[in-house]
Design a protein around this motif. Structure first.
Motif, mmCIF file in Angstrom:
data_model
loop_
_atom_site.group_PDB
_atom_site.id
_atom_site.type_symbol
_atom_site.label_atom_id
_atom_site.label_comp_id
_atom_site.label_asym_id
_atom_site.label_seq_id
_atom_site.Cartn_x
_atom_site.Cartn_y
_atom_site.Cartn_z
ATOM 1 N N TYR A 136 0.844 -1.195 0.000
ATOM 2 C CA TYR A 136 0.000 0.000 0.000
ATOM 3 C C TYR A 136 0.881 1.247 0.000
ATOM 4 O O TYR A 136 2.100 1.160 -0.188
ATOM 5 N N ASN A 178 -6.191 -0.449 -6.562
ATOM 6 C CA ASN A 178 -5.305 0.250 -5.628
ATOM 7 C C ASN A 178 -3.858 0.315 -6.114
ATOM 8 O O ASN A 178 -2.939 0.523 -5.318
ATOM 9 N N PHE A 235 -10.129 -5.112 3.851
ATOM 10 C CA PHE A 235 -10.560 -5.586 2.533
ATOM 11 C C PHE A 235 -11.882 -6.336 2.631
ATOM 12 O O PHE A 235 -12.214 -6.896 3.673
ATOM 13 N N VAL A 279 -4.860 -2.429 6.478
ATOM 14 C CA VAL A 279 -5.878 -2.086 5.489
ATOM 15 C C VAL A 279 -6.998 -3.116 5.589
ATOM 16 O O VAL A 279 -6.746 -4.308 5.789
ATOM 17 N N THR A 285 -10.542 -3.217 -1.486
ATOM 18 C CA THR A 285 -10.922 -2.325 -0.383
ATOM 19 C C THR A 285 -12.339 -1.811 -0.574
ATOM 20 O O THR A 285 -12.958 -1.340 0.377
ATOM 21 N N CYS A 296 -12.633 2.212 -5.479
ATOM 22 C CA CYS A 296 -11.733 2.249 -4.321
ATOM 23 C C CYS A 296 -11.426 3.676 -3.868
ATOM 24 O O CYS A 296 -10.622 3.885 -2.951
#
Length: 243
Positions: free
Chosen positions: A99, A165, A107, A105, A119, A197
């Protein structure tokens, strides 16, 4: 290979046709050399992880593969497939996200469409319609810089297919890109997934030249792409980035 038979995206392609995304396989075959170090960001069940690792380990060379996968089930399949193919030596599989920051993060992981875990989420109505029950998982996140710059051998090739992402992965890899003059990156360009996202396609298209990289259409004979060319491509595609 081991595959998840609940999946109706990547699994049928592998079982029925013996392969998945032939253009990507051709890129790996073209650019990988025995002894190379590379990273598979968004490894899924390890299909490309195994192919790439066999190429960099060919002839008994000291090639290395780093794979990153956020889904617990696919992470395990990736490890199992490396072991099944007798190529686990020199491989490193991490259940974490690449990331733009180090931390964690969250998901939404899908079962039938595991290749699209992201995400972003889908509405309850659409989930019911397609018969999905997304699982929410939170995994550690790191950046390409934080993970690799401390290591003695840096990857010369990075594949990034993380469902919208890709911008974050490149933002966290500025140092690595600068440190490896001949680096090549194969990234997914998927405008719809980027927007879902919360990422703007223009931001990714403009970041590429800012990083000192040129962009080529990996699915169209390596045709060079400007920022405007990228933004004109509305369907999912794979881009090769290099100097």
């Amino acid at each position: 290979m081991f595959v998840d038979t609940r999946d109706i995206a990547i699994t049928p392609g592998i079982l029925c046709f013996g392969g998945w995304e032939d253009d990507t396989t051709a890129i790996l075959d073209r650019f990988f050399k025995p002894g190379m170090v590379w990273a598979d960001v968004g490894a899924n069940c390890g299909y490309f992880t195994v192919i790439g690792h066999k190429l960099v380990k060919a002839g008994g060379q000291a090639g290395e593969t780093y794979a990153f996968e956020i889904s617990p089930d696919n992470f395990r399949l990736c490890v199992d497939n490396l072991v099944l193919s007798w190529t686990q030596e020199g491989s490193h599989v991490e259940q974490m996200a690449i990331y733009s920051s180090v931390g964690s993060v969250t998901f939404h992981v899908f079962t039938k469409y595991g290749v699209n875990s992201s995400t972003s989420n889908i509405s309850d109505e659409f989930a019911a319609y397609i018969g999905e029950k997304p699982k929410v998982v939170t995994v550690p996140s790191t950046t390409l810089d934080a993970y690799f710059l401390k290591r003695p051998r840096l990857p010369q090739f990075v594949k990034i297919d993380i469902e919208g992402n890709e911008l974050h992965a490149l933002q966290g890899g500025r140092g690595l890109i600068e440190a490896v003059p001949d680096i090549k990156l194969l990234i997914e360009w998927s405008p719809g997934q980027m927007v879902s996202c919360g990422n703007e396609p223009r931001a990714l298209a403009e970041l590429i030249p800012q990083l000192g990289l040129k962009c080529f259409n990996a699915e169209n004979d390596m045709a060079p792409l400007t920022v405007s060319d990228c933004l004109a491509i509305e369907r999912t595609n794979m881009f090769l980035l290099s100097r």
